[in-house]
Write a protein that holds these residues in place. Structure first.
Motif, short mmCIF file in Angstrom:
data_model
loop_
_atom_site.label_atom_id
_atom_site.label_comp_id
_atom_site.label_asym_id
_atom_site.label_seq_id
_atom_site.Cartn_x
_atom_site.Cartn_y
_atom_site.Cartn_z
N ASP A 29 0.81 -1.21 0.00
CA ASP A 29 0.00 0.00 0.00
C ASP A 29 0.85 1.27 0.00
OD1 ASP A 29 0.83 -0.90 2.56
OD2 ASP A 29 -0.52 0.54 3.52
N ILE A 30 2.16 1.14 0.24
CA ILE A 30 3.03 2.31 0.32
C ILE A 30 3.65 2.61 -1.05
CG2 ILE A 30 5.14 3.24 1.35
CD1 ILE A 30 4.52 1.69 3.85
N GLN A 31 3.46 3.83 -1.51
CA GLN A 31 4.02 4.24 -2.80
C GLN A 31 5.54 4.39 -2.69
OE1 GLN A 31 2.35 4.98 -5.84
NE2 GLN A 31 4.43 5.08 -6.66
N MET A 32 6.26 3.71 -3.60
CA MET A 32 7.72 3.80 -3.62
C MET A 32 8.21 4.07 -5.04
SD MET A 32 9.46 1.16 -0.92
CE MET A 32 8.83 -0.34 -1.62
N ASP A 33 9.16 4.99 -5.16
CA ASP A 33 9.87 5.25 -6.41
C ASP A 33 11.34 4.97 -6.16
OD1 ASP A 33 8.09 6.92 -8.61
OD2 ASP A 33 7.34 7.15 -6.57
N ALA A 34 11.96 4.20 -7.06
CA ALA A 34 13.35 3.79 -6.85
C ALA A 34 14.18 4.07 -8.09
CB ALA A 34 13.41 2.31 -6.50
N PHE A 35 15.30 4.76 -7.89
CA PHE A 35 16.27 4.98 -8.96
C PHE A 35 17.38 3.94 -8.81
CE2 PHE A 35 14.00 8.87 -8.97
CZ PHE A 35 14.27 9.53 -10.17
N HIS A 36 17.67 3.21 -9.89
CA HIS A 36 18.81 2.28 -9.82
C HIS A 36 19.40 2.04 -11.20
CE1 HIS A 36 17.25 -1.65 -11.29
NE2 HIS A 36 16.09 -1.23 -10.84
N SER A 37 20.65 1.63 -11.21
CA SER A 37 21.44 1.57 -12.44
C SER A 37 20.99 0.48 -13.41
CB SER A 37 22.92 1.35 -12.10
OG SER A 37 23.08 0.19 -11.29
N GLY A 38 20.17 -0.46 -12.95
CA GLY A 38 19.73 -1.53 -13.82
C GLY A 38 18.57 -1.16 -14.73
N VAL A 39 18.07 0.07 -14.65
CA VAL A 39 16.92 0.50 -15.45
C VAL A 39 17.41 1.31 -16.65
CG1 VAL A 39 14.77 1.83 -15.44
CG2 VAL A 39 15.45 0.54 -13.42
N ASN A 40 16.91 0.98 -17.83
CA ASN A 40 17.34 1.66 -19.06
C ASN A 40 16.29 2.59 -19.64
OD1 ASN A 40 19.86 0.25 -19.09
ND2 ASN A 40 18.80 -1.56 -19.89
N VAL A 41 15.15 2.68 -18.98
CA VAL A 41 14.09 3.59 -19.44
C VAL A 41 13.80 4.57 -18.31
CG1 VAL A 41 13.07 1.93 -21.02
CG2 VAL A 41 12.31 1.98 -18.64
N PRO A 42 13.27 5.76 -18.65
CA PRO A 42 13.02 6.75 -17.60
C PRO A 42 12.12 6.23 -16.49
CG PRO A 42 12.87 7.78 -19.75
CD PRO A 42 13.00 6.31 -20.00
N ASP A 43 11.04 5.50 -16.86
CA ASP A 43 10.09 5.00 -15.87
C ASP A 43 9.69 3.57 -16.20
OD1 ASP A 43 9.59 7.68 -14.50
OD2 ASP A 43 8.96 8.15 -16.55
N ASP A 44 9.93 2.69 -15.25
CA ASP A 44 9.57 1.28 -15.40
C ASP A 44 8.53 0.96 -14.33
OD1 ASP A 44 9.40 -1.40 -15.88
OD2 ASP A 44 11.41 -1.90 -15.14
N VAL A 45 7.26 0.98 -14.70
CA VAL A 45 6.17 0.78 -13.74
C VAL A 45 6.02 -0.71 -13.44
CG1 VAL A 45 3.73 1.12 -13.27
CG2 VAL A 45 5.00 2.84 -14.58
N ILE A 46 6.26 -1.08 -12.19
CA ILE A 46 6.14 -2.48 -11.77
C ILE A 46 4.69 -2.79 -11.41
CG2 ILE A 46 6.95 -4.25 -10.16
CD1 ILE A 46 9.06 -3.08 -12.12
#
Length: 381
Positions: free
Chosen positions: A231-248
């Motif tokens: 239920d808690i909104q989390m946004d995470a920046f990490h080096s394994g992402v190649n697109v601006p936003d990857d919605v899980i």
């Protein structure tokens, strides 16, 4: 006043501090004539620094730290072996630094935790005074709190830190809050040096948690925490992402590493989960964002930062991505800590200028009797 910088090129911290001090000096009408930046064959001068630093930059070889590629753990033994292996080219680097200092003749050299500076002053004795700036020097302060155990890493950290500051007139120890100076240790406690991008931001109260994930293991922990608190909104920046936003899913989104976007998210979040790097925690404190500080494994300096940050009230120290610990802490967080932090930060302009002015006054050079002969023999062998 003409000032020459020596900057450790490892990571962003010392480089951003150099950019901040350059701005202070230029605002005060002084001239920063250049920067010597320690680099390796795998690590050049970062673009963010070369694009913003107005004076000439001279990259010079300096052995870097060694991290485990899989776990991102600091490996002190491999770091030491690498430094010994590169002893001869490092000696050539020291001679280059000495030649630059003597040819350019600045009024003072400011060293941002670069070993090239300390060993050049220990072995070649430049005639220009040097001042050293880093949070690491606060470790020599009597009020500094250290983690229990970790004897080997503590000794390695102390030796490495001492090697950066031979011959310095003063050690300007960046601190989360005001502490008494200790002249007998050459320590002057000063506020953090922050990027202008941080001080220009207008923070607002958000309803999401922001995470900065550099270790592969932390990503696993983040997912576990998300499953426990969907239920808690989390946004995470990490080096394994190649697109601006990857919605899980509806409450978890990954973002590609982007410094400008990360600061924007930080200004709007409720709290931040990060490693215990000094600069990132200070940025969060300036914006009034409590931090869950997770030191990198085997990284004694970050372990110290986490303990010291918790003492100063900027957040809570943790061994892992413990969302329960952060959620328990948030109602107890004192919002006036950020107010005091900003007041302390505002004193930096005058304290840094005063320190550099003191350094240019004639005085007897301090003596560092720290196995100088052995170091000289090692580097020349």
């Amino acid at each position: 006043m003409r000032v020459l910088f020596l900057v450790q090129g490892e990571g962003r911290g010392h480089l951003t501090q150099a950019l901040s001090l350059e701005q202070i000096l230029r605002t005060a009408g002084h001239e920063v004539i250049g920067a010597i930046v320690g680099v390796t064959s795998e690590r050049d001068v970062p673009a963010f620094f070369s694009e913003k630093f107005a004076a000439p930059i001279t990259p010079i070889f300096s052995p870097g730290l060694v991290y485990n590629a899989g776990t991102n753990e600091l490996e002190p033994f491999k770091t030491t072996v690498q430094a010994i292996r590169y002893a001869r080219p490092f000696w050539n680097s020291l001679k280059q630094v000495h030649a630059i200092i003597e040819s350019q003749r600045p009024d003072v050299v400011v060293n941002f935790y670069e070993m090239l500076g300390g060993l050049t002053y220990a072995l070649l004795r430049p005639s220009v005074p040097m001042v050293c700036i880093a949070h690491q020097y606060f470790a020599f302060h009597s009020n500094f709190q250290r983690p229990k155990r970790q004897w080997f890493y503590r000794q390695a950290f102390k030796i490495n830190t001492r090697l950066t500051c031979f011959g310095a007139q003063e050690l300007l120890a960046l601190s989360f809050d005001k502490q008494p100076d200790e002249p007998s240790q050459r320590i002057r406690v000063v506020p953090p040096l922050l990027r202008q991008e941080i001080t220009d931001l207008k923070p607002i109260d958000g309803n999401f948690l922001l995470a900065y994930v550099t270790q592969p293991g932390l990503k696993v922990e983040l997912l576990k925490a998300h499953q426990q608190h969907p239920d808690i909104q989390m946004d995470a920046f990490h080096s394994g992402v190649n697109v601006p936003d990857d919605v899980i899913d509806a409450t978890l989104t990954y973002h590609a590493i982007d410094g400008k976007r990360f600061l924007n998210f930080m200004s709007r979040c409720k709290a931040i989960v990060t490693t215990a790097g000094f600069e990132s925690v200070c940025e969060a404190a300036y914006l009034g964002k409590p931090a869950l500080m997770i030191p990198q494994p085997n990284h004694f300096e970050q372990a110290c930062n986490a303990i010291d940050g918790q003492r100063a009230g900027v957040g809570v120290a943790a061994d892992g991505f413990d969302l329960d610990q952060l959620l328990t802490y948030l109602p107890q967080h004192d919002p006036t800590v950020s107010v005091r932090f900003r007041e302390w930060y505002a004193q930096g302009y005058f304290l840094f200028l005063a320190a550099l002015n003191r350094a240019t006054m004639p005085k007897r050079k301090p003596s560092d009797g720290f196995f100088r002969t052995r170091v000289r023999h090692l580097l020349r062998s």
